[in-house]
Design an enzyme around this catalytic site. Sequence first.
Site, PDB file in Angstrom:
ATOM      1  N   LYS A 152       0.835  -1.207   0.000  1.00 12.54           N
ATOM      2  CA  LYS A 152       0.000   0.000   0.000  1.00 12.54           C
ATOM      3  C   LYS A 152       0.872   1.261   0.000  1.00 12.54           C
ATOM      4  O   LYS A 152       0.615   2.198  -0.743  1.00 12.54           O
ATOM      5  CB  LYS A 152      -0.925  -0.021   1.224  1.00 12.54           C
ATOM      6  CG  LYS A 152      -1.853   1.176   1.318  1.00 12.54           C
ATOM      7  CD  LYS A 152      -3.137   0.825   2.046  1.00 12.54           C
ATOM      8  CE  LYS A 152      -2.932   0.618   3.542  1.00 12.54           C
ATOM      9  NZ  LYS A 152      -2.664   1.873   4.260  1.00 12.54           N
ATOM     10  N   ARG A 201      -6.322   2.037  17.886  1.00 11.10           N
ATOM     11  CA  ARG A 201      -6.142   0.586  17.726  1.00 11.10           C
ATOM     12  C   ARG A 201      -5.904  -0.136  19.049  1.00 11.10           C
ATOM     13  O   ARG A 201      -6.186  -1.331  19.162  1.00 11.10           O
ATOM     14  CB  ARG A 201      -5.011   0.297  16.726  1.00 11.10           C
ATOM     15  CG  ARG A 201      -5.468   0.569  15.308  1.00 11.10           C
ATOM     16  CD  ARG A 201      -4.432   0.264  14.263  1.00 11.10           C
ATOM     17  NE  ARG A 201      -5.054   0.322  12.944  1.00 11.10           N
ATOM     18  CZ  ARG A 201      -4.388   0.426  11.803  1.00 11.10           C
ATOM     19  NH1 ARG A 201      -3.065   0.495  11.810  1.00 11.10           N
ATOM     20  NH2 ARG A 201      -5.034   0.463  10.660  1.00 11.10           N
ATOM     21  N   ARG A 245      -9.001  12.276  12.301  1.00  8.67           N
ATOM     22  CA  ARG A 245      -7.553  12.113  12.534  1.00  8.67           C
ATOM     23  C   ARG A 245      -6.810  13.448  12.435  1.00  8.67           C
ATOM     24  O   ARG A 245      -7.203  14.334  11.691  1.00  8.67           O
ATOM     25  CB  ARG A 245      -6.994  11.082  11.537  1.00  8.67           C
ATOM     26  CG  ARG A 245      -7.632   9.719  11.744  1.00  8.67           C
ATOM     27  CD  ARG A 245      -7.125   8.694  10.762  1.00  8.67           C
ATOM     28  NE  ARG A 245      -5.720   8.378  10.978  1.00  8.67           N
ATOM     29  CZ  ARG A 245      -5.017   7.581  10.177  1.00  8.67           C
ATOM     30  NH1 ARG A 245      -5.576   7.049   9.110  1.00  8.67           N
ATOM     31  NH2 ARG A 245      -3.757   7.334  10.450  1.00  8.67           N
ATOM     32  N   ASP A 277       1.832  -0.970  11.921  1.00 10.84           N
ATOM     33  CA  ASP A 277       0.504  -1.418  11.472  1.00 10.84           C
ATOM     34  C   ASP A 277       0.198  -2.856  11.904  1.00 10.84           C
ATOM     35  O   ASP A 277      -0.915  -3.342  11.678  1.00 10.84           O
ATOM     36  CB  ASP A 277       0.408  -1.316   9.949  1.00 10.84           C
ATOM     37  CG  ASP A 277       0.357   0.139   9.493  1.00 10.84           C
ATOM     38  OD1 ASP A 277      -0.063   1.012  10.282  1.00 10.84           O
ATOM     39  OD2 ASP A 277       0.758   0.410   8.348  1.00 10.84           O
ATOM     40  N   ARG A 309      -7.669  -3.026   9.518  1.00 10.93           N
ATOM     41  CA  ARG A 309      -6.772  -3.970  10.222  1.00 10.93           C
ATOM     42  C   ARG A 309      -7.424  -4.548  11.474  1.00 10.93           C
ATOM     43  O   ARG A 309      -7.111  -5.660  11.890  1.00 10.93           O
ATOM     44  CB  ARG A 309      -5.439  -3.311  10.542  1.00 10.93           C
ATOM     45  CG  ARG A 309      -4.699  -2.875   9.273  1.00 10.93           C
ATOM     46  CD  ARG A 309      -3.216  -2.665   9.478  1.00 10.93           C
ATOM     47  NE  ARG A 309      -2.699  -1.826   8.408  1.00 10.93           N
ATOM     48  CZ  ARG A 309      -2.401  -2.246   7.168  1.00 10.93           C
ATOM     49  NH1 ARG A 309      -2.547  -3.512   6.843  1.00 10.93           N
ATOM     50  NH2 ARG A 309      -1.949  -1.408   6.261  1.00 10.93           N
TER      51      ARG A 309
END
Length: 448
Positions: free
Chosen positions: A28, A358, A129, A327, A403
């Site tokens: 990506k 996350r 964000r 990530d 994710r």
Amino acid sequence: MSGHGDPVPMMARKGAALTGEAHVPGDKSISHRSLILGAMAVGETRITGLLEGQDVLDTAKAMRAFGAEVRRDGDGTWHVHGVGVGGFAEPDDVLDCGNSGTGVRLIMGAMATTPITVTFTGDASLRSRPMARVTDPLALFGCRSVGRAGGRLPMTLVGAAAPLPVRYTVPVPSAQVKSAVLLAGLNAPGQTVVIEAEATRDHTERMLAGFGAEITTEVTDEGRVITLTGQPELRPQTITVPRDPSSAAFPVCAALIAEGSDVLVPNIGLNPTRAGLFETLIEMGADLTYENLREEGGEPVADLRARYSPDMTGVEVPPARAASMIDEYPILSVVAANAAGPTVMRGVKELRVKESDRIAAMADGLRACGVEVEDGPDWWIVHGRGAGGVKGGATCATHLDHRIAMSFLCLGLSTQAPVGVDDGGPIATSFPIFEPLMRGLGAEIDRA
Ligand code: S3P
């Protein structure tokens, strides 16, 4: 209109062993950069292996809005006719970068030193964000911006008409910020210098050199000092995008925790700024090997072989490794839940400002599945229950984060009761073939 369709509830359950080969899509990070630098070169760049996920397609659309010609051949080759450094035209509408922080931040950098006005927006996740981390250094070049409270999208940037070169120390470990400054430096006269205390992924530096820019990296006491000479003529390139280690992480980790599995994930880029997860898994005792290790396009590449590993133990992940696996913490926490003892992850504040928070998203879902998790502002600890020891039986909230969705679906392949996610739709942003690929290995993953 920015957004996301109806939620796609999904469910994963323990079943047969995972076996076979998993051919994951293109990287990506490299895909975004190929399109953006292709659009800033003069002439035709050809790209094979481009990730055709929504994030990257949104960047392709943005490059068209700046006047570059971007098209895809029937055989999957992408062609970008660039307009040159400083050649971006003013888009006649708002640029919607969807879910992609990388897309919007890199594009802001790329337009910041050209005198055009651009309004950016994105989906609900992206609009929450922080963008000041990019617009602050871009202001040093002379780029003005106005956005919502807290530096949130929608936001309008007015590119500098007479940009100045900049010397900037990146205050958070962020390849997106570093890259935005470097891309802005392309159309500033003289030398732009970016200093990063911790090494983050270096695809922008490598690719700028490939396109013919003068760029050097020196490792000093301050960290990595990257010097770019502005206003080069970028030469179009032929790019083969390597397969994404961050996508490979999912079939690899699923194989480690799903009983009896043996999976080969071929042709994965192992750039040291990206390979921290695999190093950590090996420390945990995972049966993970690099086969056919070789070099391609200046990057180490290998076929990853992952086999079911019932005897993994928790580890303390060194904070210095965080940037090289930033990530991958969500899927690591899933493996940690299936290992014996605690896995301690510190120095990971950045996880709180990704597509979702996350740490919170994984901690909530893991707890609902019967796993003890402790967390603080920049750390978390997953108390592993050993192989097959996780109860499951919960539906986990994914907060528009691809994710998080893929991590909980992989968890469900190991748990006593199935694990659901409220929305698997965002998986298409980075790994559009996740479902068929995992099912092809034998995974019982379905739309609920
Ligand atoms: C990326 C950098 C990282 C990473 C993201 C991709 C990039 O973000 O999380 O998925 O391609 O530069 P940060 O720069 O915010 O760490």
